[in-house]
Scaffold this motif. Structure first.
Motif, PDB file in Angstrom:
ATOM      1  N   MET A 150       4.986   2.736   0.124  1.00  0.00           N
ATOM      2  CA  MET A 150       5.940   2.725   1.227  1.00  0.00           C
ATOM      3  C   MET A 150       6.246   4.136   1.731  1.00  0.00           C
ATOM      4  SD  MET A 150       5.951  -0.366   1.587  1.00  0.00           S
ATOM      5  CE  MET A 150       6.899  -0.300   3.099  1.00  0.00           C
ATOM      6  N   ARG A 151       6.250   5.105   0.839  1.00  0.00           N
ATOM      7  CA  ARG A 151       6.453   6.487   1.289  1.00  0.00           C
ATOM      8  C   ARG A 151       5.251   6.966   2.100  1.00  0.00           C
ATOM      9  NH1 ARG A 151       7.734   7.744  -4.058  1.00  0.00           N
ATOM     10  NH2 ARG A 151       5.907   9.125  -4.119  1.00  0.00           N
ATOM     11  N   TRP A 152       4.060   6.702   1.593  1.00  0.00           N
ATOM     12  CA  TRP A 152       2.853   7.220   2.235  1.00  0.00           C
ATOM     13  C   TRP A 152       2.393   6.376   3.413  1.00  0.00           C
ATOM     14  CZ3 TRP A 152      -0.047   7.807  -3.077  1.00  0.00           C
ATOM     15  CH2 TRP A 152       0.443   8.928  -3.751  1.00  0.00           C
ATOM     16  N   GLY A 153       2.618   5.074   3.368  1.00  0.00           N
ATOM     17  CA  GLY A 153       2.114   4.191   4.416  1.00  0.00           C
ATOM     18  C   GLY A 153       3.094   3.944   5.547  1.00  0.00           C
ATOM     19  N   PHE A 154       4.405   3.963   5.235  1.00  0.00           N
ATOM     20  CA  PHE A 154       5.416   3.699   6.261  1.00  0.00           C
ATOM     21  C   PHE A 154       6.385   4.861   6.442  1.00  0.00           C
ATOM     22  CE2 PHE A 154       3.723  -0.466   6.158  1.00  0.00           C
ATOM     23  CZ  PHE A 154       4.164  -1.132   7.302  1.00  0.00           C
ATOM     24  N   ASN A 155       6.136   5.946   5.717  1.00  0.00           N
ATOM     25  CA  ASN A 155       6.961   7.161   5.835  1.00  0.00           C
ATOM     26  C   ASN A 155       8.426   6.920   5.500  1.00  0.00           C
ATOM     27  OD1 ASN A 155       4.843   8.937   6.579  1.00  0.00           O
ATOM     28  ND2 ASN A 155       4.925   8.160   8.675  1.00  0.00           N
TER      29      ASN A 155
END
Length: 780
Positions: A374-379
């Motif tokens: 979620m951090r890397w894919g949706f910022n």
């Protein structure tokens, strides 16, 4: 280590072409295959795409177009084949059958599917091929989005999976999570659910588009694009297809119902309002409107567009003033019983937290995989389980129960077993909770975390705006941590202190930090306040201290390696150029931009440019420095910023020994190794009284002629020309004959005097005020 000497991408659409571009970014020759002519068109579109999918336009030569019908046999020469065709199973089956016919042992084959089952996709292949098959789901755009979800099929060889994951990390600079073969994998599963939960909460609370985006952006720890700008960027038709895909593949009817798209989305797609690609979705630009804000927002009730409205409430203002993501969320939760926007935020937040917890073990084995996705894919600023911990797992569970909601089973089980959080830190090491116990998060020797080192007591000194940290092996790291990592008096003092400390007790110094950006420049607000008050002696002192601090880095009798990342502007560049070597993160946007605020570089930036020009003239056996200084003059005068680390060379700032590190997490460790290498080879103490051969009056005349031509053509303003004229005089060494060897102090004095002169200009002060107020340059 698996090495890819040649790769192939099948499918030259937006994603396939962009994946090929990122393989080219990593130096990998790539064959792009599609039906006749489409691959050629796909490559052509890469040239036009903004922001560019390529680190440098020249990398396009690493991609070769091919025809899927005629060139299928060429797949056997590749080490990695990536299928990126339409998300329809019958189309993928046709392509994978062709791949299987050309496949040879040792070739890895992966699908870029965003949600189809890899077991279904590979069902037409031989078992031997399936053993080397998996999903590699790149997030769009592949150059800029960090996440790659790697998903094995039931026959995938674990060794092949590990090879691909490591290659994506080390060579492509990606953040990899291992997902399970479930509908839409991890990030899109949770992200789509969270988006739909937001739309349903919007309807429940009767909110407008503006209100939803005011809440679901940075205040909630989400990107600035919030909800509806994100949907417009994705495309409403694409979002609708994702919803349908998940809904059709989920067996639980209750969960499947949660993925049914709102009627509003269905209606907008039917009307052709698909978002940015169709000219309008939830937002549109009204080109007929005069004024600054031409963006209009949709009114879902009337399906008409109107001016955007600034949204505020006591809860939102309290959240903005709170410290950190946890503080902002807690402020919203505290006000949820009395503020409708906060109540909406609570519903959105709790829906995402509960769903993520319910899917733990089903879509991924660990909370760590889901959080990183979620951090890397949706910022997201924090993953859902990090948010559980930030708000308190027990406290959040109690709040759910008080509101009549069911606490997810993984959370209840964890609390019953006495565990208080999903993550735990012990002696500077991070652990995550999994299957009844805490397991250590893997630490790699090629990665160094300044945050973990500080937690382990490795801080040498902590000053206002910067700290010195022990990296081990007698190498120290100077870390900026001022607001926006801007350089002010505190940072300058820390630089001088670090120089003395490293000279006495260390083998060398790394200059690095883990902020959002390396350094956005000097403290412009402080400078403007001093200029408006006429405090010229104070400004003179600040610039002298700046120059002395940067000079202390250059003259340190120990090797210095800087490793910038992201925005590295103005003073940030001047902090790097004194280093013996610069290791750039691939995504580094590097440039001396002072002319944009009506000034010239005065922290040694002009000196560094003059030195670079002199060194290049000598290396090329040129009789004067006019040619090499012209490139640097143009870059500085026009405030050019590289679009990647690879373009730093085109601006003229690149030096022998500088390099690019694609995997950003490894740059600090790489810089440490570079320091040790320089030390081991026998570091030569820098020359203190170095003389610089300058172009003098003759070079200044040539540069000023170019400025005059630009002014006559109406390309620059009178003030632009004045700034550029002063810059030409400084870079040329002042009123001296061509070829004169001047001292470094002579050049420093010239840049400081020009800087002070420009600070007194009302037009320069207007530019500074504009930049501080809007973040955009003023052309006056």
């Amino acid at each position: 280590m698996w090495n890819v000497r040649k790769a192939a991408v099948i499918g030259a659409g937006v994603m396939g072409s962009a994946i090929a571009a990122h393989l080219a970014n990593a130096g990998i020759p790539c064959l792009l295959l599609d039906l006749e002519g489409l691959a050629v068109k796909g490559i052509a579109k890469l040239k036009e795409t903004k922001p560019s999918p390529l680190y440098d336009p020249s990398f396009l030569t690493r991609i070769r177009a091919g025809d899927l019908e005629r060139d299928i046999a060429q797949l056997s020469d590749c080490d990695w084949i990536i299928e990126a065709v339409s998300e329809k199973l019958e189309i993928k089956h046709n392509v994978w059958a062709r791949i299987d016919s050309a496949w040879r042992p040792g070739i890895i084959v992966s699908s870029n599917t965003s949600g189809l089952s890899i077991n279904d996709v590979t069902s037409v292949c031989s078992k031997a091929c399936r053993e080397q098959a998996m999903v590699t789901h790149f997030f769009n755009p592949p150059r800029y989005m960090k996440l790659v979800e790697v998903v094995p099929c039931k026959d995938t060889d674990p060794r092949a999976l590990a090879k691909v994951a490591r290659f994506c990390e080390d060579r492509l600079g990606k953040g990899v999570v291992i997902a399970k073969d479930t509908p839409n994998f991890i990030a899109n599963r949770i992200g789509t659910f969270a988006m739909l939960a937001t739309l349903k909460a919007m309807e429940k609370h009767g909110l407008t588009v503006d209100e939803v985006d005011a809440v679901t952006g940075p205040i909630l720890g989400r990107p600035k694009s919030a909800t509806f700008r994100t949907l417009d960027l994705i495309g409403l038709d694409t979002f609708l297809n994702v919803c349908r895909n998940v809904g059709e593949m989920i067996e639980d009817p209750v969960e499947a119902a949660a993925f049914s798209a709102p009627a509003m989305i269905e209606e907008m797609v039917a009307q052709g309002r698909l978002g940015e690609k169709s000219g309008g979705g939830f937002y549109r630009k009204n080109n007929a409107e005069k004024g600054k804000d031409r963006i209009q927002a949709l009114d879902p009730q009337t399906m008409t567009y109107g001016p955007r409205k600034k949204i505020s409430s006591p809860a939102l203002e309290a959240a903005k003033l709170a410290k950190g993501n946890a503080g902002r969320l807690q402020a919203l939760l505290d006000a949820a019983d009395s503020d409708r926007l906060a109540a909406f935020a609570r519903d959105v937040l709790e829906a995402a937290l509960c769903y993520s917890a319910e899917k733990l073990g089903e879509i991924a084995d660990t909370s760590d995989e889901i959080d990183r996705a979620m951090r890397w894919g949706f910022n997201w600023e924090e993953g859902p389980f990090e948010t559980w911990d930030s708000l308190g797992v027990a406290e959040t569970a109690a709040r759910l129960e008080a509101r009549g909601k069911i606490v997810p089973a993984p959370v209840a089980s964890m609390l019953d077993k006495g565990a208080a959080s999903f993550y735990s830190k012990k002696e500077g090491s991070l652990f995550y909770y999994s299957q009844g116990k805490y397991k250590a998060v893997e630490e790699r020797p090629e990665e160094l975390s300044l945050g973990l080192l500080k937690e382990r007591g490795r801080t040498v000194f902590a000053a206002d705006g910067a700290s010195l940290i022990d990296l081990g092996d007698e190498v120290a790291c100077l870390e900026f941590h001022s607001p926006h990592n801007a350089i002010g008096p505190g940072v300058l003092s820390a630089i001088r202190q670090a120089s003395e400390e490293v000279d006495s007790n260390w083998r060398g110094l790394v200059i690095a930090n883990e902020g959002r950006n390396f350094c956005v420049g000097a403290n412009l607000l402080l400078l403007l306040m001093e200029a408006e008050n006429g405090e010229w002696e104070e400004i003179d002192l600040i610039i002298r201290q700046f120059q002395q601090s940067m000079r202390s880095l250059r003259l340190m009798p120990r090797p210095v390696v800087a490793t910038p990342h992201r925005m590295t502007l103005g003073g940030g560049v001047e902090a790097c150029l004194p280093a013996d070597r610069i290791l750039f993160a691939a995504e580094t946007y590097f440039g001396l931009v002072e002319t944009g605020v009506g000034l010239i570089p005065a922290g040694g930036g002009c000196l560094a440019a003059a030195v670079l020009a002199a060194e290049r003239a000598e290396a090329a056996n040129l009789t004067d420095v006019t040619q090499p200084i012209s490139l640097l003059f143009e870059s500085i005068a026009m405030a050019k910023v590289s679009e990647s680390a690879y373009q730093v060379k085109q601006l003229g700032y690149w030096r022998p020994g500088d390099a690019v590190v694609i995997r950003e997490e490894t740059r600090i460790a790489a810089a440490k190794r570079a320091v040790l290498e320089l030390d081991r080879l026998g570091y030569a103490v820098p020359e203190a009284d170095r003389r610089v051969s300058v172009g003098g009056r003759e070079a200044a005349t040539v540069l000023k002629l170019a400025v005059s031509s630009m002014r006559r053509g109406g390309y620059i303003s009178e003030h632009d020309a004045r700034i550029a004229g002063k810059l030409a005089e400084v870079l040329s060494g002042g009123d001296v004959p061509a070829g004169t060897a001047v001292s470094e102090q002579h050049l420093l004095d010239l840049e400081r005097e020009a800087f002070l002169s420009l600070c007194g200009e009302p037009l320069t002060q207007a530019r500074m005020r504009q930049m501080l107020a809007t973040g955009k340059p003023l052309r006056n």
